[in-house]
Every structure is written in C-alpha cells, then in structure tokens.
Design a protein around this motif. Structure first.
Motif, PDB file in Angstrom:
ATOM      1  N   PRO A  95     -29.570  60.224-107.077  1.00 39.94           N
ATOM      2  CA  PRO A  95     -29.896  59.373-106.211  1.00 39.94           C
ATOM      3  C   PRO A  95     -28.480  58.570-105.858  1.00 39.94           C
ATOM      4  CG  PRO A  95     -30.641  58.464-108.191  1.00 39.94           C
ATOM      5  CD  PRO A  95     -30.163  59.992-108.516  1.00 39.94           C
ATOM      6  N   TYR A  96     -27.640  58.195-106.587  1.00 38.09           N
ATOM      7  CA  TYR A  96     -26.229  57.816-106.043  1.00 38.09           C
ATOM      8  C   TYR A  96     -25.437  58.727-105.133  1.00 38.09           C
ATOM      9  CZ  TYR A  96     -26.538  54.528-109.945  1.00 38.09           C
ATOM     10  OH  TYR A  96     -26.751  53.476-110.836  1.00 38.09           O
ATOM     11  N   LEU A  97     -25.648  59.920-105.453  1.00 36.08           N
ATOM     12  CA  LEU A  97     -24.988  60.995-104.560  1.00 36.08           C
ATOM     13  C   LEU A  97     -25.576  61.035-103.267  1.00 36.08           C
ATOM     14  CD1 LEU A  97     -22.960  63.262-103.851  1.00 36.08           C
ATOM     15  CD2 LEU A  97     -24.377  64.960-105.343  1.00 36.08           C
ATOM     16  N   THR A  98     -26.935  61.116-103.260  1.00 38.92           N
ATOM     17  CA  THR A  98     -27.877  61.116-102.083  1.00 38.92           C
ATOM     18  C   THR A  98     -27.416  59.935-101.187  1.00 38.92           C
ATOM     19  OG1 THR A  98     -29.871  62.125-103.373  1.00 38.92           O
ATOM     20  CG2 THR A  98     -30.152  61.055-101.028  1.00 38.92           C
ATOM     21  N   ARG A  99     -27.179  58.678-101.783  1.00 34.67           N
ATOM     22  CA  ARG A  99     -26.907  57.713-100.675  1.00 34.67           C
ATOM     23  C   ARG A  99     -25.392  57.805-100.342  1.00 34.67           C
ATOM     24  NH1 ARG A  99     -29.798  53.012-100.496  1.00 34.67           N
ATOM     25  NH2 ARG A  99     -28.540  52.451 -98.863  1.00 34.67           N
ATOM     26  N   VAL A 100     -24.406  58.388-101.081  1.00 37.76           N
ATOM     27  CA  VAL A 100     -23.192  58.401-100.693  1.00 37.76           C
ATOM     28  C   VAL A 100     -23.051  59.510 -99.738  1.00 37.76           C
ATOM     29  CG1 VAL A 100     -21.032  59.373-101.413  1.00 37.76           C
ATOM     30  CG2 VAL A 100     -22.081  57.577-102.924  1.00 37.76           C
ATOM     31  N   ARG A 101     -23.920  60.564 -99.909  1.00 36.12           N
ATOM     32  CA  ARG A 101     -23.832  61.818 -98.923  1.00 36.12           C
ATOM     33  C   ARG A 101     -24.059  61.201 -97.660  1.00 36.12           C
ATOM     34  NH1 ARG A 101     -26.708  65.511-101.670  1.00 36.12           N
ATOM     35  NH2 ARG A 101     -24.662  66.706-102.325  1.00 36.12           N
TER      36      ARG A 101
END
Length: 135
Positions: free
Chosen positions: A12-18
């Motif tokens: 979920p962190y990567l999803t937001r960063v993306r």
C-alpha cells in the motif's frame, strides 16, 4: 543474472508513491536493480533502499529515495525518519522510511508529494518542469 524483486506489487505504500510519481508530466516506471524507479529522462524516485554497509533490503524496503534541494538535505537527515542511502547518498539523495511515518493511512502524503516534486524538478527536463508549473 537478473536482480531479485525486492518489493511487493500490492504494497500500500508503493501504491501511493506510484500514484504521486506517475502524476508528474512525462513520468514512467521501471524496475531497476529489483526496485521500482520513477523517471523522465533521469530517475527522480526509487522505492526502497539500503544504507552503506548493510545490504539487507528489509530495513528500508518501504522507503522513497529522492534528490532534495541541497539546502534542505541537512535538515532532512536530522529527522529520524530519513537516512542516507547507499550508493546515492554521496550524490545528495536521501531516503524517507515510510514505515517510520506510521501505517499508510497515517503518512503525511503531502510531505511525500513535496519531496517527490523537489526531486522531479532537479532531474526532469526543463520543458516537463514548465508543464508541471502550468498545471
């Protein structure tokens, strides 16, 4: 030999960063050295990193590596959530450990967006920065 993947695509962190990175004009994503990187003609964000002397991908696996304004770097590194990443640190990059900011819904995503914006402006072509400013 290819690098092993050092991230979880459903993170979920990567999803937001993306989402933040791919809103930048001309931005794209590729996996480099087993980690997601976001770039125009040059990389402006890498997701996940290590520190010098410790190549265990876990401790900083959920972090963003950015190239901040040089004047801001000392203050960022004075904050416990930030670290100097291996390889990129000597070139001015810093890492923000997102887990140190709390669970994904508690992260100050406006702060992350500001860091991404600063890094983008330092690495993107002038025409793309003008396009960003025109938005």
């Amino acid at each position: 030999m290819a690098h092993p993947m050092m991230f979880d695509a459903s993170d979920p962190y990567l999803t937001r960063v993306r989402e933040i990175c791919l809103r930048m004009p001309g931005a794209d994503e590729k996996v480099s050295h087993g980690r997601p990187t976001f770039f125009t003609t040059k990389v402006f964000v890498t997701y996940g990193g290590t520190v010098k002397g410790d190549h265990d991908p876990e401790p900083h696996g959920q972090s963003v590596l950015v190239l901040p304004d040089a004047d801001d770097r000392p203050a960022l590194l004075g904050d416990d959530r930030f670290f100097e990443p291996a390889y990129l640190g000597p070139s001015g990059w810093v890492g923000l450990d997102l887990r140190a900011c709390g669970p994904p819904d508690a992260v100050d995503w406006a702060e992350v967006t500001e860091l991404v914006d600063a890094s983008y402006r330092r690495t993107a072509p002038v025409r793309l920065v003008r396009e960003l400013d025109a938005r």
